[in-house]
Motif scaffolding. Sequence first.
Motif, PDB file in Angstrom:
ATOM      1  N   SER A  72       0.825  -1.202   0.000  1.00 18.38           N
ATOM      2  CA  SER A  72       0.000   0.000   0.000  1.00 18.38           C
ATOM      3  C   SER A  72       0.863   1.258   0.000  1.00 18.38           C
ATOM      4  N   THR A  75       2.597   1.645  -3.384  1.00 19.58           N
ATOM      5  CA  THR A  75       1.634   2.055  -4.406  1.00 19.58           C
ATOM      6  C   THR A  75       1.364   3.554  -4.297  1.00 19.58           C
ATOM      7  N   GLY A  76       1.189   4.036  -3.068  1.00 20.91           N
ATOM      8  CA  GLY A  76       0.988   5.466  -2.862  1.00 20.91           C
ATOM      9  C   GLY A  76       2.176   6.286  -3.315  1.00 20.91           C
ATOM     10  N   GLU A  78       4.385   5.421  -5.569  1.00 21.40           N
ATOM     11  CA  GLU A  78       4.441   5.356  -7.035  1.00 21.40           C
ATOM     12  C   GLU A  78       3.472   6.361  -7.652  1.00 21.40           C
ATOM     13  N   GLU A  79       2.295   6.496  -7.075  1.00 24.02           N
ATOM     14  CA  GLU A  79       1.312   7.452  -7.597  1.00 24.02           C
ATOM     15  C   GLU A  79       1.829   8.879  -7.489  1.00 24.02           C
ATOM     16  N   VAL A  80       2.483   9.209  -6.371  1.00 24.25           N
ATOM     17  CA  VAL A  80       3.048  10.547  -6.188  1.00 24.25           C
ATOM     18  C   VAL A  80       4.179  10.776  -7.194  1.00 24.25           C
ATOM     19  N   THR A  82       4.781   9.404 -10.095  1.00 28.69           N
ATOM     20  CA  THR A  82       4.432   9.380 -11.518  1.00 28.69           C
ATOM     21  C   THR A  82       3.296  10.329 -11.885  1.00 28.69           C
ATOM     22  N   ALA A  83       2.857  11.144 -10.934  1.00 25.52           N
ATOM     23  CA  ALA A  83       1.772  12.099 -11.217  1.00 25.52           C
ATOM     24  C   ALA A  83       2.184  13.020 -12.359  1.00 25.52           C
TER      25      ALA A  83
END
Length: 105
Positions: A72, A75-76, A78-80, A82-83
Motif C-alpha cells: 500500500s 503504491t501510494g 508510485e502514484e506521487v 508518476t503524477a
Amino acid sequence: MHLLSRSAVRTDDVFQKDIEEEYGLRPPTATELLKKMENNGLIRREVTSYDARLKRIIASDKALKYKEQVVSDLTGLEEVLTAGISPEELDVFFKVAEKMTDNLS
C-alpha cells in the motif's frame, strides 16, 4: 518463490536454500535472518513429511499484514512519483534506465 503470495495459499514450498539462492545469502547469514524472523513472529518452520531434515518456511499472518502495508505504501509513493507523467514517458524512462544499468554491467 512464493513465500508471500497475494493470497495465503502458496503454490510451492520454500526452504532455506531457496532464500539463499534468491537473495545471494551465505547459509550462516540466511540462518541468522530466518531465526530473527521466526523470533519476531514473521515466519514459522514446518518439518516436511518426506524428509525430517527439511523445514518448509511459512509466512505468518503478521508477515502478510506487513506485506499489505508495504504494498500500500509503495503504491501510494508510485502514484506521487508518476503524477503528471504519461505512460509513454514512463516507458521511455524505464527503457533508458535499463540501458544505463546494462552499461554498468
